[in-house]
Design an enzyme around this catalytic site. Structure first.
Site, PDB file in Angstrom:
ATOM      1  N   GLY A   8       0.832  -1.214   0.000  1.00  0.00           N
ATOM      2  CA  GLY A   8       0.000   0.000   0.000  1.00  0.00           C
ATOM      3  C   GLY A   8       0.856   1.250   0.000  1.00  0.00           C
ATOM      4  O   GLY A   8       0.491   2.287   0.578  1.00  0.00           O
ATOM      5  N   LEU A  10       1.552   3.510  -2.061  1.00  0.00           N
ATOM      6  CA  LEU A  10       1.144   4.748  -2.730  1.00  0.00           C
ATOM      7  C   LEU A  10      -0.032   5.424  -2.019  1.00  0.00           C
ATOM      8  O   LEU A  10      -0.604   6.384  -2.524  1.00  0.00           O
ATOM      9  CB  LEU A  10       0.793   4.470  -4.205  1.00  0.00           C
ATOM     10  CG  LEU A  10       1.909   3.792  -5.018  1.00  0.00           C
ATOM     11  CD1 LEU A  10       1.496   3.637  -6.477  1.00  0.00           C
ATOM     12  CD2 LEU A  10       3.221   4.553  -4.921  1.00  0.00           C
ATOM     13  N   GLY A  11      -0.355   4.947  -0.828  1.00  0.00           N
ATOM     14  CA  GLY A  11      -1.445   5.557  -0.058  1.00  0.00           C
ATOM     15  C   GLY A  11      -0.949   6.729   0.784  1.00  0.00           C
ATOM     16  O   GLY A  11       0.193   7.164   0.656  1.00  0.00           O
ATOM     17  N   GLN A  12      -1.847   7.206   1.664  1.00  0.00           N
ATOM     18  CA  GLN A  12      -1.532   8.426   2.427  1.00  0.00           C
ATOM     19  C   GLN A  12      -0.270   8.255   3.279  1.00  0.00           C
ATOM     20  O   GLN A  12       0.580   9.147   3.303  1.00  0.00           O
ATOM     21  CB  GLN A  12      -2.721   8.792   3.336  1.00  0.00           C
ATOM     22  CG  GLN A  12      -2.542  10.150   4.005  1.00  0.00           C
ATOM     23  CD  GLN A  12      -3.491  10.367   5.186  1.00  0.00           C
ATOM     24  OE1 GLN A  12      -4.197   9.453   5.611  1.00  0.00           O
ATOM     25  NE2 GLN A  12      -3.506  11.571   5.711  1.00  0.00           N
ATOM     26  N   ARG A  36      -1.406  -1.445  -7.971  1.00  0.00           N
ATOM     27  CA  ARG A  36      -1.183  -0.955  -9.335  1.00  0.00           C
ATOM     28  C   ARG A  36      -0.399   0.345  -9.244  1.00  0.00           C
ATOM     29  O   ARG A  36      -0.302   0.947  -8.165  1.00  0.00           O
ATOM     30  CB  ARG A  36      -2.504  -0.716 -10.067  1.00  0.00           C
ATOM     31  CG  ARG A  36      -3.411   0.246  -9.357  1.00  0.00           C
ATOM     32  CD  ARG A  36      -4.749   0.409 -10.050  1.00  0.00           C
ATOM     33  NE  ARG A  36      -5.672   1.092  -9.154  1.00  0.00           N
ATOM     34  CZ  ARG A  36      -6.400   0.510  -8.218  1.00  0.00           C
ATOM     35  NH1 ARG A  36      -6.331  -0.786  -8.048  1.00  0.00           N
ATOM     36  NH2 ARG A  36      -7.187   1.195  -7.421  1.00  0.00           N
ATOM     37  N   ASN A  54      -0.435  -7.568  -4.920  1.00  0.00           N
ATOM     38  CA  ASN A  54      -1.800  -7.616  -4.405  1.00  0.00           C
ATOM     39  C   ASN A  54      -1.758  -8.514  -3.170  1.00  0.00           C
ATOM     40  O   ASN A  54      -1.493  -9.709  -3.286  1.00  0.00           O
ATOM     41  CB  ASN A  54      -2.720  -8.201  -5.489  1.00  0.00           C
ATOM     42  CG  ASN A  54      -4.135  -8.399  -4.989  1.00  0.00           C
ATOM     43  OD1 ASN A  54      -4.443  -8.104  -3.832  1.00  0.00           O
ATOM     44  ND2 ASN A  54      -5.002  -8.898  -5.858  1.00  0.00           N
ATOM     45  N   ILE A  55      -2.002  -7.935  -1.984  1.00  0.00           N
ATOM     46  CA  ILE A  55      -1.839  -8.739  -0.755  1.00  0.00           C
ATOM     47  C   ILE A  55      -2.878  -9.849  -0.638  1.00  0.00           C
ATOM     48  O   ILE A  55      -2.777 -10.698   0.235  1.00  0.00           O
ATOM     49  CB  ILE A  55      -1.827  -7.869   0.526  1.00  0.00           C
ATOM     50  CG1 ILE A  55      -3.159  -7.136   0.741  1.00  0.00           C
ATOM     51  CG2 ILE A  55      -0.661  -6.910   0.536  1.00  0.00           C
ATOM     52  CD1 ILE A  55      -3.333  -6.612   2.156  1.00  0.00           C
ATOM     53  N   TYR A 143     -14.693  -1.821   9.057  1.00  0.00           N
ATOM     54  CA  TYR A 143     -13.284  -1.429   9.222  1.00  0.00           C
ATOM     55  C   TYR A 143     -12.826  -1.718  10.660  1.00  0.00           C
ATOM     56  O   TYR A 143     -11.762  -2.312  10.879  1.00  0.00           O
ATOM     57  CB  TYR A 143     -13.161   0.061   8.898  1.00  0.00           C
ATOM     58  CG  TYR A 143     -11.788   0.663   9.067  1.00  0.00           C
ATOM     59  CD1 TYR A 143     -10.721   0.276   8.258  1.00  0.00           C
ATOM     60  CD2 TYR A 143     -11.566   1.650  10.020  1.00  0.00           C
ATOM     61  CE1 TYR A 143      -9.470   0.854   8.402  1.00  0.00           C
ATOM     62  CE2 TYR A 143     -10.317   2.243  10.166  1.00  0.00           C
ATOM     63  CZ  TYR A 143      -9.278   1.847   9.367  1.00  0.00           C
ATOM     64  OH  TYR A 143      -8.050   2.423   9.513  1.00  0.00           O
ATOM     65  N   LYS A 147     -10.039  -4.285  12.210  1.00  0.00           N
ATOM     66  CA  LYS A 147      -8.902  -3.796  13.001  1.00  0.00           C
ATOM     67  C   LYS A 147      -8.776  -4.577  14.314  1.00  0.00           C
ATOM     68  O   LYS A 147      -7.675  -4.955  14.699  1.00  0.00           O
ATOM     69  CB  LYS A 147      -9.024  -2.286  13.238  1.00  0.00           C
ATOM     70  CG  LYS A 147      -8.740  -1.457  11.988  1.00  0.00           C
ATOM     71  CD  LYS A 147      -7.312  -1.683  11.491  1.00  0.00           C
ATOM     72  CE  LYS A 147      -7.042  -1.139  10.127  1.00  0.00           C
ATOM     73  NZ  LYS A 147      -5.723  -1.499   9.573  1.00  0.00           N
TER      74      LYS A 147
HETATM   75  N1  SER Z   1      -8.445   7.768   9.639  1.00  0.00           N
HETATM   76  C1  SER Z   1      -9.133   6.509   9.684  1.00  0.00           C
HETATM   77  C2  SER Z   1     -10.516   6.637   9.180  1.00  0.00           C
HETATM   78  O1  SER Z   1     -11.077   7.702   9.342  1.00  0.00           O
HETATM   79  C3  SER Z   1      -9.148   5.987  11.092  1.00  0.00           C
HETATM   80  O2  SER Z   1      -8.272   4.941  11.184  1.00  0.00           O
HETATM   81  O3  SER Z   1     -11.043   5.712   8.678  1.00  0.00           O
END
Ligand code: SER
Length: 318
Positions: A8, A10-12, A36, A54-55, A143, A147
Site C-alpha cells: 500500500g 502509494l497511499g496516504q 497498481r 496484491n496482498i 473497518y 482492526k
Molecule cells: N483515519 C481513519 C478513518 O477515518 C481511522 O483509522 O477511517
C-alpha cells in the site's frame, strides 16, 4: 540489516513513509509496492525498487520477499472506515484475508510484521475519554471489526508462531502529500486545502465531535520507533494507543484562524460518517506507548496547522 517491503506504498502513509525509510535504511533496502501504479507517484516509484503486489495473493507477496531477501513487512494496504461501510465485503477481504496472507508469509519466511490498527478498533461501549490501552472493543463498522480481528490475529501469530508482530492504533492522520482514501477523519485534511484555496470549508463532521489526530511526521516516527524498539519491553506489541492531539472541527477552525483570520467554517453533516465518528473515542490514553517504547509526538495542533499551511501553499502554488 533491515530489508523492508511496504505494501500500500502509494497511499496516504506509504507515500511519505517510503521516502523516510529510504533515508534511514538506504534506498535499495526499501521495496515499495502497490496493487497498481498510480499517477502522481512517479518520484516514489523511481526513487528505489517498486513491485506490483496484491496482498490478496500470497504468492505475489512471497515472490517479492524472496527476490529481495525481505525481513520486515509494513502492511499499509487497507480500506478505510467510510469506504469500508460502502464495501464491507471487500473491506473484510483486503483488510483481513490480506493481513492473513502477510502473516503467513511472515511465519514461513521469518519476517517482522508491522500492521497498523486504528481508533476504529473501539466502539460505542468503549469509555470515550482518556480511553485506556486495554478496554472494551466492540466496534460497529466493518473497518473496526477488521482492526480488532487484525490486532488479535497479530497477537496470535506472535504467541503461537513467534512472529515478531507490532502495531499502533493510529488516530486520524493529517498530511499534505497524498489525500487519505475515504476515512471519517478526512475532514481534518480537506479543511486545509479549502482554507487556502477558498478561505472557507464545509465540514461533513459536526461541531463538538472530538477525535484523536496526528500529523504525519509523528506517525512516521511511530512506525520506525516501534519497529526498532527492544522486543523484550513490548507488552502491548500489536495495538498501542498513540495520539498527538484531540480536537473537534471548531478547534481546528480556531487554529486555522490564527494564520488565516478570515477563514470560515460551515457544516453540512454527513449522517454516515458522523455516525461512525460518534462511536469512536474523544481522546486516547497513550501512556503504554510512552512507557514501553518512548512514544513522544512533536506536533500539537497549532504547530501542525502552521506546517500544513506552509507546505500546502508551496504544493498548490499559491
Ligand atoms: N483515519 C481513519 C478513518 O477515518 C481511522 O483509522 O477511517
Amino acid at each position: 540489516m533491515r530489508k523492508i517491503l511496504v505494501t500500500g506504498a502509494l497511499g496516504q502513509i506509504g507515500s511519505e513513509l517510503v521516502f523516510k525509510l529510504r533515508e534511514v535504511y538506504g534506498k535499495e533496502n526499501v521495496v515499495a509496492s502497490g496493487r497498481r501504479i498510480k499517477e502522481g507517484h512517479e518520484e516514489l516509484i523511481e526513487s528505489g525498487p517498486f513491485e506490483i503486489v496484491n496482498i490478496q495473493e500470497e504468492k505475489q507477496i512471497t515472490d517479492v520477499v524472496k527476490k529481495y531477501n525481505i525481513n520486515t513487512i509494513i502492511n499499509l494496504a487497507a480500506l478505510l472506515s467510510a469506504v469500508g461501510e460502502k464495501m464491507p465485503v471487500r473491506c473484510w477481504d483486503v483488510n483481513m484475508n490480506g493481513l492473513y496472507n502477510i502473516l503467513e508469509v511472515g511465519r514461513k519466511e521469518g519476517c517482522m510484521i508491522y500492521n497498523p490498527s486504528s481508533i476504529a478498533a473501539f466502539g460505542p461501549s468503549t469509555p470515550p475519554d482518556n480511553t485506556p490501552q486495554d478496554t472494551i472493543q466492540r466496534p460497529t463498522t466493518m473497518y473496526g471489526v477488521t482492526k480488532v480481528a487484525g490486532e488479535l490475529l497479530c497477537d496470535y501469530y506472535h504467541t503461537k508462531f513467534g512472529v515478531d508482530t507490532r502495531g499502533v492504533r493510529f488516530p486520524g492522520l493529517i498530511s499534505y502529500q497524498t489525500l487519505p482514501g475515504g476515512g471519517t477523519t478526512d475532514y481534518a485534511v480537506h479543511i486545509y486545502y479549502d482554507a487556502l484555496k477558498n478561505g472557507e470549508y464545509t465540514s461533513f463532521i459536526g461541531k463538538g465531535t472530538q477525535m484523536d489526530m496526528m500529523y504525519m511526521p509523528d506517525a512516521l516516527d511511530a512506525i520506525i520507533d516501534l519497529m526498532e524498539a527492544d522486543s523484550d519491553k513490548l507488552i502491548h506489541r500489536n495495538a498501542f494507543n498513540v495520539s498527538a492531539m484531540s480536537f473537534a472541527p471548531e478547534d481546528l477552525e480556531a487554529s486555522i484562524k490564527k494564520f488565516i483570520p478570515d477563514f470560515k467554517l460551515h457544516y453540512d453533516v454527513d449522517p454516515e460518517r458522523q455516525a461512525i465518528a460518534d462511536t469512536w473515542p474523544n481522546s486516547l490514553d497513550d501512556s503504554a506507548a510512552r512507557e514501553e517504547w518512548g512514544w513522544d509526538p512533536k506536533y500539537d495542533l497549532d504547530a501542525m496547522t502552521k506546517d500544513m499551511l506552509d507546505k500546502l501553499k508551496v504544493k498548490l502554488d499559491l
